[in-house]
Scaffold this active site. Structure first.
Site: not given
Ligand code: NAD
Length: 287
Positions: A87, A162, A237
């Protein structure tokens, strides 16, 4: 297929192990020096990537991805495919895709949802950006590692999907926890709230599948002392990636911005190493 795999951590190791178990030839590298059974450990990332038809990376963030890409792209064969499952920020994904294309290598950004249990079981969902032909070529690998591979668009589109998904998840979980904290303060039984919300318009994955209140609903990290699951550090994050993406693209995401700030506060105040749904006991204790 000969596959190079760089980044054999909590997610990468089981994904690589599943590919090896399916009969592929795996050459791996991780700075930790660890590799799962079935993966031949190489001395550096370039050696793992050399002569591979497909190279897969599963790394902590965009800066590490860019550094690893600079090492492996010159070593990769023309016409091979780079699949990044980490990611990372959309800009890093697009920058590496452009560098890859200049080397006649197709890149797919393919971040995942499903966590370490999905990686071990081979049931991940992949959100994919990049050329459809490369996805077709690598489809059998996605079948081994996951249950679904959704093509979202051109380079960076997988990361964009995402980031949007996890911004929705993080914000929904935060407000779900606020709902339970408010119920406590109003003297409303948590089970009664669950029974209503999970069958009413306030319903979401955060309540019905991953309920943050222990002893209620299906088994979730709340029933396991809030052991991750999905660690608060990782959720923060992703929330920060969404806020960086919002500021560079000019999107207004004020509610998610507040949720990101609260996760940062929670992380500093005992949240480290806990599942992100432990936001509920943290809120309840502040109520
Ligand atoms: P991790 O920290 O366990 O694994 C990352 C690995 O990369 C480590 O083993 C580290 O040693 C290695 N590494 C770091 N720098 C390197 C370098 N220069 N060369 C080679 N190896 C290097 O993290 P993880 O949980 O496996 O997550 C990997 C990625 O997947 C992250 O981007 C994360 O956001 C994403 N992700 C994680 C989960 C989850 O539940 N853990 C779920 C979805 C997505």
């Amino acid at each position: 297929m000969r596959i190079g795999f760089v980044g054999l951590g909590n997610m990468g190791a089981p994904m690589a192990a599943n590919l090896a178990a399916a009969g592929h030839q795996l050459h791996g590298f991780d700075v930790s020096g660890n590799a799962p059974d079935g993966v031949t450990l190489m001395g550096d990332a370039a050696s793992a990537a050399e002569a591979a038809e497909v190279v897969i990376t599963m790394l902590p963030d965009g800066a590490v991805l860019r550094a690893v890409a600079a090492e492996i792209l010159p070593a990769m064969t023309d016409g091979s495919i780079l699949i990044d499952c980490s990611t990372v920020d959309v800009e890093s994904a697009r920058a590496v895709a452009a560098d890859a294309e200049a080397r006649s290598i197709a890149m797919l950004d393919a971040p995942v949802s499903g966590g370490t249990s999905g990686a071990a079981a081979g049931t991940l969902t992949f959100m994919i950006g990049g050329p459809k032909a490369a996805l077709k070529h690598a489809a059998s690998l996605f079948d081994v590692m996951g249950a679904r591979a959704i093509h979202c668009g051109a380079a960076g589109a997988g990361q964009a999907a995402k980031i949007c998904n996890n911004m929705i998840l993080g914000t929904t979980m935060a407000v779900t926890c606020e709902g339970f904290a408010l119920a406590d303060a109003l003297g409303l039984d948590r089970q009664a709230l669950f029974d209503v919300v999970s069958t009413s318009s306030g319903q979401s994955w955060s309540t019905s599948v991953y309920c943050p209140a222990p002893g209620i609903g299906p088994n979730s990290p709340a029933d396991n002392g809030y052991r991750p699951g999905f660690a608060t550090e990782l959720m923060l994050k992703d929330m920060r990636l969404s806020q960086d993406a919002a500021s560079t693209s000019g999107a207004a995401t004020p509610i998610a911005a507040l949720a990101a700030e609260r996760y940062a506060e929670f992380l500093d105040d005992g949240g480290e190493g806990k599942d992100f749904s432990a936001f509920l006991p943290w809120l309840a204790q502040r109520s």
